[in-house]
Write a protein that holds these residues in place. Structure first.
Motif, PDB file in Angstrom:
ATOM      1  N   TYR A   1       0.827  -1.204   0.000  1.00 19.83           N
ATOM      2  CA  TYR A   1       0.000   0.000   0.000  1.00 19.83           C
ATOM      3  C   TYR A   1       0.862   1.255   0.000  1.00 19.83           C
ATOM      4  N   GLU A   2       1.895   1.283   0.842  1.00 18.51           N
ATOM      5  CA  GLU A   2       2.749   2.476   0.921  1.00 18.51           C
ATOM      6  C   GLU A   2       3.465   2.736  -0.395  1.00 18.51           C
ATOM      7  N   SER A   3       3.955   1.682  -1.057  1.00 20.05           N
ATOM      8  CA  SER A   3       4.642   1.883  -2.329  1.00 20.05           C
ATOM      9  C   SER A   3       3.659   2.330  -3.413  1.00 20.05           C
ATOM     10  N   GLU A   4       2.460   1.739  -3.433  1.00 15.83           N
ATOM     11  CA  GLU A   4       1.456   2.150  -4.409  1.00 15.83           C
ATOM     12  C   GLU A   4       1.001   3.585  -4.152  1.00 15.83           C
ATOM     13  N   LYS A   5       0.903   3.952  -2.866  1.00  9.92           N
ATOM     14  CA  LYS A   5       0.485   5.305  -2.516  1.00  9.92           C
ATOM     15  C   LYS A   5       1.532   6.318  -2.955  1.00  9.92           C
ATOM     16  N   GLU A   6       2.804   6.007  -2.736  1.00  9.24           N
ATOM     17  CA  GLU A   6       3.894   6.889  -3.178  1.00  9.24           C
ATOM     18  C   GLU A   6       3.817   7.116  -4.685  1.00  9.24           C
ATOM     19  N   LEU A   7       3.672   6.034  -5.419  1.00  7.53           N
ATOM     20  CA  LEU A   7       3.590   6.116  -6.876  1.00  7.53           C
ATOM     21  C   LEU A   7       2.362   6.924  -7.291  1.00  7.53           C
TER      22      LEU A   7
END
Length: 91
Positions: free
Chosen positions: A78-84
Motif C-alpha cells: 500500500y505504501e509503495s502504491e500510494k507513493e507512486l
C-alpha cells in the motif's frame, strides 16, 4: 422554528487511488469466514463476525504471526502504491 441542517457532502473517492492495506485480523477473517459459516449454517452475519472475533482473541501470538506477516507485506504494498499514486497525481 426548525433549523435546517446542511447536508455535508463527501469528497468523491478517486477510483485510481490504491486500496488500503488489510489488518492481520482481516486476513484471518477472510480465511476463516467460510469455515465458521459451514460449521454454523444458521447464524446471522453479525454472529459470524462475533464468532470470528472470539476465535481471533483465542489465538496465541505464534498462531497470529502468519496473519501479521501478511498484514506487514500488504502495508508495504500500500505504501509503495500510494507513493507512486501521489507522484503521478502531482505531476
Amino acid at each position: 422554528m426548525v433549523e435546517q441542517r446542511k447536508k455535508s457532502s463527501r469528497r468523491k473517492k478517486d477510483p485510481n487511488a490504491p486500496k488500503r492495506a488489510l489488518s492481520a485480523y482481516m486476513f484471518f477473517a477472510n480465511e476463516n469466514r467460510d469455515i465458521i459459516k459451514s460449521e454454523n449454517p444458521d447464524v446471522s452475519f453479525g454472529q459470524v463476525g462475533k464468532l470470528l472475533g472470539e476465535k481471533w482473541k483465542a489465538l496465541s501470538p505464534e498462531e497470529r504471526e502468519p496473519y501479521e506477516a501478511k498484514a506487514k507485506a500488504d502495508k508495504r504494498r500500500y505504501e509503495s502504491e500510494k507513493e507512486l499514486y501521489l507522484a503521478t497525481k502531482q505531476s
